[in-house]
Enzyme design. Structure first.
Site, PDB file in Angstrom:
ATOM      1  N   GLY A   1       0.801  -1.222   0.000  1.00 42.98           N
ATOM      2  CA  GLY A   1       0.000   0.000   0.000  1.00 42.98           C
ATOM      3  C   GLY A   1       0.830   1.266   0.000  1.00 42.98           C
TER       4      GLY A   1
ATOM      5  N   ARG B   1      -5.731  -1.017  -2.679  1.00 45.68           N
ATOM      6  CA  ARG B   1      -4.796   0.068  -2.348  1.00 45.68           C
ATOM      7  C   ARG B   1      -3.423  -0.081  -2.981  1.00 45.68           C
ATOM      8  NH1 ARG B   1      -5.383  -3.793   0.848  1.00 45.68           N
ATOM      9  NH2 ARG B   1      -3.675  -4.805   1.938  1.00 45.68           N
TER      10      ARG B   1
ATOM     11  N   CYS C   1      -3.586  -3.905   9.435  1.00 46.73           N
ATOM     12  CA  CYS C   1      -4.555  -3.480   8.431  1.00 46.73           C
ATOM     13  C   CYS C   1      -5.437  -4.649   8.007  1.00 46.73           C
ATOM     14  CB  CYS C   1      -3.837  -2.899   7.213  1.00 46.73           C
ATOM     15  SG  CYS C   1      -3.049  -1.321   7.537  1.00 46.73           S
TER      16      CYS C   1
ATOM     17  N   CYS D   1      42.093  17.955  13.126  1.00 47.29           N
ATOM     18  CA  CYS D   1      43.341  18.709  13.103  1.00 47.29           C
ATOM     19  C   CYS D   1      44.345  17.867  12.325  1.00 47.29           C
ATOM     20  CB  CYS D   1      43.798  19.036  14.527  1.00 47.29           C
ATOM     21  SG  CYS D   1      44.073  17.567  15.538  1.00 47.29           S
TER      22      CYS D   1
END
Ligand SMILES: [Zn+2]
Length: 410
Positions: free
Chosen positions: A50, A82, A197, A368
């Site tokens: 999805g 979807r 889902c 450095c």
């Protein structure tokens, strides 16, 4: 299975390509340089479902040069409500194959790398480390947490989302730049605690909305533009048509990216030292949180190796690189892109109001000649409140030795 020719950096020399991307080229934030950046980018989309469907289509249309697609499922009839990369005729087919075909239809110039496998804690590191940005469109908690941990280790930004019924959340988890998933949601829900889902349903168009937001965030990260959803959680309620964002913060005690983090059984011993640990993208990006943030003198400061820094500098939103040596040394050799602030200015405190250092949330790498003076500067800037400062191990001499031997040495 790999498909598509991929797009070289010269792809825009072709008039057809310039026409294809004309609406992008008009945007000052994209332009030719941005479009080339997209063509060179590698984005991994986890889950061709999805969220992955719209994300893949927009990333392909946008001209992302290489798209990885990972999914071990086959297309089912219940997906079609979807999962818009798949059609009715694809039911029963492998999702990665179906999605790769959809990408090729949209933009045949995109190279597709298919990973027809389940993403697990055992496989996530290998998958994630090969990409610049990861889009998570998976739908189960073990996978999401495994992917988060792998992204923390690789220093890769994770465009995450979650959808259920009419509600969604989106965030970009990116350790060293902001929180990771575990910083904000430390406890992985037990199986059955949160409905899926499949159990509770989801509005199909909400997946389109959210997957498109994820695509936009991934494109912003590749382009290095705008304000990605780092340190913010986007909350969308489609029923009430409301959008909100809430600020979220990195947790120093996070199990994945915090001080002394172990990330479960998958921890690499190299991570703690802020060294490469053999990973393609360097250990945990800056290696900052893993290396530990000192809370006083004498404690070790966070470190980053020159190889990890080189990888960081190639990414969108690189850290600010600070050269703390005096002018005469800098004139011999310096790392490209560095800003210069003398160690003396850190000692006096003057450095902390310099605009180059940004604010306490700005990631810094200090160097450095060999690392001793920048270690002091790192300690001072952390004491002044900067949360993500790391000392470059071995200094500019290590950079010359391991990254760019063409530079001068002294
Ligand atoms: Zn975290």
């Amino acid at each position: 299975m790999d498909t598509g020719p991929g797009q070289g950096p010269d792809e825009l020399a072709d008039a057809t390509a310039r026409t294809r991307y004309a609406r992008h080229l008009l945007l000052p934030e994209v332009g030719m340089a941005g479009q080339r950046r997209l063509a060179a980018a590698r984005v991994l989309v986890l889950g061709a479902g999805g969220l992955g469907s719209p994300a893949l289509l927009y990333l392909a249309a946008a001209g992302v040069g290489t798209l990885g697609i990972a999914d071990d499922d086959v297309v089912e009839l219940t997906n079609l409500q979807r999962q818009i990369v798949h059609g009715t005729g694809d039911v029963g087919r492998s999702k990665v194959e179906s999605a790769a075909e959809a990408v090729a239809r949209v933009n045949p110039g995109v190279r597709v790398e298919t990973h027809p496998e389940r993403v697990t804690a055992a496989t996530a590191d290998r998958l994630v480390a090969a990409y610049d940005v990861v889009v998570d469109g998976t739908d189960n908690f073990p996978t999401r947490y495994a992917v988060n941990d792998a992204c923390v280790r690789a220093g890769v930004p994770l465009v995450w989302a979650s959808v259920l019924r009419f509600d969604a959340q989106v965030a970009v988890w990116w350790a060293g730049h902001g929180p990771c998933l575990r910083c904000v949601f430390p406890h992985e829900p037990a199986a059955g605690d949160v409905p899926s889902c499949a159990e509770a349903g989801v509005l199909g168009a909400l997946c389109g909305t959210v997957g498109s937001v994820q695509a936009a965030e991934a494109l912003k990260l590749v382009l290095g533009i705008g304000e990605p959803l780092v340190g913010r959680l986007l909350i969308h309620d489609a029923l009430r048509a409301r959008w909100d964002t809430v600020a979220v913060q990195a947790d120093p005690s996070c199990a994945a990216c915090g001080l002394g983090a172990g990330v479960g059984a998958g921890v690499d011993a190299g991570v703690g030292a802020g060294v490469d640990g053999g990973r393609a993208h360097g250990a945990g990006g800056l290696g900052v949180r893993e290396g530990g943030i000192p809370d006083g003198g004498g404690e070790p400061v966070a470190t980053v190796s020159v190889r990890a820094l080189a990888a960081e500098l190639r990414r969108p939103h690189p850290p600010v690189l600070v050269d703390v040596r005096p002018g005469p040394e800098r004139s011999i050799v310096s790392i490209p892109g560095a800003v210069t602030i003398d160690l003396a200015d850190f000692r006096s405190g003057e450095a902390f109001s310099r605009p180059e250092l940004g604010g306490p949330g700005t990631p810094l790498v200090l160097y450095c000649k060999t690392g001793a003076r920048s270690e002091e500067a790192t300690r001072l800037v952390v004491a002044a409140g900067w949360r993500y400062a790391a000392n470059l191990t071995g200094g500019v001499l290590a950079w010359v030795r391991e990254v760019d031997p063409s530079l001068a040495t002294y």
